[in-house]
Scaffold this active site. Structure first.
Site, short mmCIF file in Angstrom:
data_model
loop_
_atom_site.label_atom_id
_atom_site.label_comp_id
_atom_site.label_asym_id
_atom_site.label_seq_id
_atom_site.Cartn_x
_atom_site.Cartn_y
_atom_site.Cartn_z
N TYR A 145 21.80 33.24 -20.89
CA TYR A 145 20.43 33.74 -20.75
C TYR A 145 20.38 35.26 -20.94
CZ TYR A 145 17.98 29.58 -18.98
OH TYR A 145 17.37 28.37 -18.85
N LYS A 195 32.40 23.49 -19.13
CA LYS A 195 32.77 22.86 -20.41
C LYS A 195 34.10 23.48 -20.82
CE LYS A 195 31.85 20.13 -23.90
NZ LYS A 195 31.83 18.65 -23.79
N ASP A 227 28.90 17.30 -19.73
CA ASP A 227 28.38 16.05 -20.31
C ASP A 227 28.60 14.89 -19.35
OD1 ASP A 227 31.11 16.41 -20.76
OD2 ASP A 227 31.10 15.60 -22.80
N ASP A 251 20.25 24.97 -15.31
CA ASP A 251 18.85 24.76 -15.70
C ASP A 251 18.64 23.29 -16.06
OD1 ASP A 251 16.20 25.37 -16.59
OD2 ASP A 251 16.94 25.32 -18.65
N ASP A 255 16.85 20.03 -13.52
CA ASP A 255 15.70 19.21 -13.91
C ASP A 255 16.06 17.73 -13.81
OD1 ASP A 255 14.06 21.40 -14.55
OD2 ASP A 255 13.28 20.41 -16.33
C1 IPM Z 1 13.59 27.25 -14.59
C2 IPM Z 1 12.82 27.42 -15.88
C3 IPM Z 1 13.11 28.80 -16.44
C4 IPM Z 1 14.58 28.88 -16.71
C5 IPM Z 1 12.30 29.16 -17.70
C6 IPM Z 1 10.82 28.97 -17.51
C7 IPM Z 1 12.60 30.55 -18.16
O1 IPM Z 1 13.13 26.40 -16.76
O2 IPM Z 1 13.33 28.03 -13.65
O3 IPM Z 1 14.42 26.37 -14.52
O4 IPM Z 1 15.06 28.42 -17.75
O5 IPM Z 1 15.29 29.45 -15.85
MG MG Z 2 14.38 24.89 -15.94
#
Ligand code: IPM
Ligand code: MG
Length: 370
Positions: A145, A195, A227, A251, A255
């Site tokens: 990032y 990884k 993975d 990230d 999710d």
């Molecule tokens: C998160 C989001 C952010 C990230 C984006 C919106 C920049 O996906 O907080 O997980 O990738 O960190």
């Molecule tokens: Mg995210």
């Protein structure tokens, strides 16, 4: 009763459903101050598209200085289709990365816990997710990032997009320490995700995490390739307690982990490591449902609970707030995203009122019991 010095909290409602889900939480904070439960100074500032519209910058310097002088920052969400075509520096997402970096909030704690009341809301079989309670510790201010070089360049007439994954030993060491330290108060198991079969940054990651782990003999450590970790999360999520990983893997995996619990509208996060903690729901600005009073404010309340716990040292109030959310769910009162047959569907505002009312009821009962 109010104890200690006045604590400063900065609210950043942002974009989309952000202002809607922030409103009831801001109301609860104001009431906590008015009833002298806590001595608070609460302020509000602009971030994201809302800030860009008013000031031409998604992260105005004023917001950064207000954040830096606060004890904690509560952020709702940023972004929206109107801003998708802006240059990278002006995009709302840039503000999010910027504030994390400016606050030195390198450790992102993302708990994924199944509320038993929502066992049927997940797309996974109930027996797979029963008792799910894991924590993703995501490195937040390094890795691909932020790594340089980055950009889109032209080489011999061909455009090339470049990003760099890089981790230094101190960066890995400090995030590993956070993971082992929180694991001590949980089920004492850390899974480090990398990884290392392909990336040198991961080879170093594995080496450093292993070394730090020796300082925590009571915590077990294993390593998993990313993975495989993505697969194991849906195959048998119960095997995980604390997952520690770099920025981009965290990230993606967080999710995935959130969906195990049914709704991303239920999950909070804390970004700590600097003097000021940053707290935000893990959901986004959901522009498609913004302004319709149907968003779920639960993750915003749960983010406030994490703030009370980690930045204000008010673990008791944090637990009461979490319990308030659970109680309301248990009463069958739901926003649309977590509705089930037989539940009463309410809007964002009403859900917020219910959670706040239960919070004060629980506090009263608690003090009457003492
Ligand atoms: C998160 C989001 C952010 C990230 C984006 C919106 C920049 O996906 O907080 O997980 O990738 O960190
Ligand atoms: Mg995210």
């Amino acid at each position: 009763m109010t104890t200690g010095k006045t604590r400063k909290v900065l609210l950043l409602p942002g974009d989309g459903i952000g202002p809607e889900v922030m409103k009831p939480v801001a109301g609860l904070l104001a009431e906590m101050a008015a009833r002298k439960l806590l001595s608070l100074e609460v302020r509000e500032a602009l971030i994201g598209g809302a800030a860009y519209d008013k000031t031409g910058h998604p992260l105005p310097p004023e917001t950064v200085s207000l954040a830096r002088e606060s004890d904690a920052v509560l952020l709702a969400a940023v972004g929206g289709p109107r801003y998708d075509t802006l240059p990278y520096e002006h995009r709302p997402e840039r503000a999010l990365l910027g504030i994390r970096e400016k606050l030195g909030a390198f450790a992102n704690l993302r708990p994924a816990r199944l509320f038993p009341q929502l066992a049927n809301a997940s797309t996974l079989k109930p027996e797979v997710i029963a008792g799910l309670d894991l924590l993703v510790v995501r490195e937040l201010t390094g890795g691909i990032y932020f790594g340089a070089p980055r950009g889109i360049v032209t080489e011999n007439g061909i455009r090339v997009g470049i990003n760099t994954e890089r981790y230094s030993e101190p960066e890995i060491e400090r995030i590993a320490r956070v993971a082992f330290t929180v694991a001590r108060n949980r089920r004492r198991k850390v899974t480090s995700v990398d990884k290392a079969n392909v990336l040198e940054s991961s080879v170093l990651w594995r080496e450093v995490v292993t070394r730090v782990g020796r300082d925590f003999p009571e915590v077990s450590l294993d390593h998993m390739y990313v993975d495989n970790a993505a697969m194991q999360l849906v195959r048998n999520p119960g095997q995980f307690d604390v997952i520690v990983t770099g920025n981009i893997f965290g990230d993606i995996l967080s999710d995935e982990a959130s969906q195990l619990t049914g709704s991303i509208g239920m999950l909070a996060s804390a970004s700590v490591g600097g003097r000021t903690g940053l707290y935000e729901p893990i959901h986004g600005s959901a522009p498609d449902i913004a302004g319709k009073d149907i968003a779920n404010p639960s993750a915003m309340f749960l983010s406030l609970a994490m703030l009370l716990d980690h930045s204000l040292g008010e673990a008791g109030l944090a637990r009461t707030l979490e319990q308030s959310v659970e109680t309301v769910l248990g009463e069958g009162i739901r926003t649309r995203d977590i509705a089930e047959p037989g539940s009463r569907v309410v809007g964002c505002r009403e859900m917020g009122e219910k959670i706040s009312r239960v919070f004060w009821d629980l506090l009263e009962k608690g003090s009457a019991a003492k």
